[in-house]
Design a protein around this motif. Structure first.
Motif, short mmCIF file in Angstrom:
data_model
loop_
_atom_site.label_atom_id
_atom_site.label_comp_id
_atom_site.label_asym_id
_atom_site.label_seq_id
_atom_site.Cartn_x
_atom_site.Cartn_y
_atom_site.Cartn_z
N GLY A 71 0.80 -1.21 0.00
CA GLY A 71 0.00 0.00 0.00
C GLY A 71 0.84 1.27 0.00
O GLY A 71 2.06 1.22 0.16
N ASP A 72 0.15 2.39 -0.19
CA ASP A 72 0.82 3.69 -0.27
C ASP A 72 1.43 4.07 1.08
O ASP A 72 0.95 3.64 2.13
N THR A 73 2.45 4.91 1.02
CA THR A 73 3.09 5.37 2.26
C THR A 73 2.82 6.87 2.48
O THR A 73 2.46 7.58 1.54
N ILE A 93 2.33 10.20 -0.20
CA ILE A 93 1.21 11.15 -0.12
C ILE A 93 1.74 12.57 0.07
O ILE A 93 1.25 13.53 -0.55
N THR A 95 -4.76 12.44 -7.91
CA THR A 95 -5.91 12.12 -7.07
C THR A 95 -7.19 12.34 -7.88
O THR A 95 -7.13 12.83 -9.01
N ARG A 107 -4.30 0.39 -7.65
CA ARG A 107 -4.04 1.79 -7.41
C ARG A 107 -4.75 2.65 -8.45
O ARG A 107 -4.93 2.24 -9.59
N GLY A 131 0.55 6.67 -3.75
CA GLY A 131 0.01 7.70 -2.86
C GLY A 131 -1.39 8.13 -3.22
O GLY A 131 -2.08 8.78 -2.44
N GLY A 173 -4.06 6.36 -3.67
CA GLY A 173 -5.18 5.56 -3.15
C GLY A 173 -5.65 4.49 -4.12
O GLY A 173 -4.99 4.22 -5.13
N SER A 174 -6.80 3.88 -3.81
CA SER A 174 -7.23 2.73 -4.59
C SER A 174 -8.51 2.97 -5.37
O SER A 174 -9.31 3.86 -5.06
N SER A 188 -5.63 6.00 0.61
CA SER A 188 -4.71 4.97 1.09
C SER A 188 -5.05 4.56 2.51
O SER A 188 -5.62 5.35 3.26
N HIS A 189 -4.61 3.37 2.87
CA HIS A 189 -4.80 2.88 4.23
C HIS A 189 -4.21 3.86 5.27
O HIS A 189 -4.82 4.10 6.30
#
Lengths: 159, 159
Positions: free
Chosen positions: A21-23, A27, A124, B103, B108, B110-111, B130-131
């Protein structure tokens, strides 16, 4: 070269089965890119969306956008009309950031508001169902999509 | 040929400056396609997402999906990794409907959980940050993305 390095690292993780997953660092890179954008364009026929989007950008302490008046009607022949509008703007202007809104997929699939950088990469996005489903005004829908796009990459309102 | 006609009509409206958003008939066509899907695939390494997605499909009275075990690691080199996973499944199987998750854009971003038809057209989608932003479990995030995708095209829970 922040994004290029990040993209390489993330793919190395995927290839080695160790991408989880993203970090927060990734972000943060996206946030910095948007904060530092010097020229932001919104491809649009009229000014309604631009006004709402600038209201949102202002609420999150981000730089203001300008309208880019190009005819985006043909974007609807594309598989992702919102992205096609963003690419049309990218190919017809010089800027750091593009915010475009259009259909997500086939007719009926609702709308997508997308932020892309100066290489056409997706930073985004926010989405809404069709007006016939949500019954919100255009202004309301655009406002909520932009808030969704910014909050999902960790931005918070400053005013 | 329902979608093809609908896509042609919608583009004619766009070209003639008389497209005013999606219609209920268009949404109904997407619903019918999903309701009538005979083979639904979810490209995935493990079964966690499949279990959650079948729970959601069941709650909305929709047919159940099967796992399609393909290695989707390289999807992360694509501009829209979620869509790349969906296309990999489309090109490596015979089915009516694919539900893929990956993704949205660069690391970064998100999904994205995406529904595509047997020609690769986008029917609907749901997204999550993202988580590290939302702090939800994988199961919770997938559940909410699938609900978002179905409700934005007008589906309602039946159980």
């Amino acid at each position: 070269m922040a994004f290029e390095k990040m993209i390489k690292n993330a793919f190395d993780e995927s290839r080695n089965n160790c991408r989880f997953g993203d970090t927060l660092e990734e972000i943060k890179e996206i946030q910095d890119y948007i904060k530092n954008a010097e020229k932001i364009y919104i491809p649009n026929k009229d000014g309604v969306k631009v006004e709402v989007l600038n209201k949102v950008l202002n609420e999150y302490g981000l730089p203001q956008a300008e309208i880019l008046q190009i005819n985006t009607n043909t974007a609807d022949t594309n598989r992702i009309p919102a992205l096609a509008k963003a690419y049309m703007a990218l190919d017809q202007s010089e800027c750091d950031l593009i915010i475009a809104r259009g259909r997500l997929g086939i007719p009926g699939s609702g709308s997508l508001l997308i932020f892309i950088d100066n290489k056409g990469r997706i930073l985004t996005a926010g989405m809404s169902p069709s007006h016939v489903i949500h019954q919100k005004s255009l202004e309301e829908a655009v406002y909520e999509e932009a808030v969704e796009a910014l909050e999902k990459i960790g931005f918070e309102k400053v005013i």
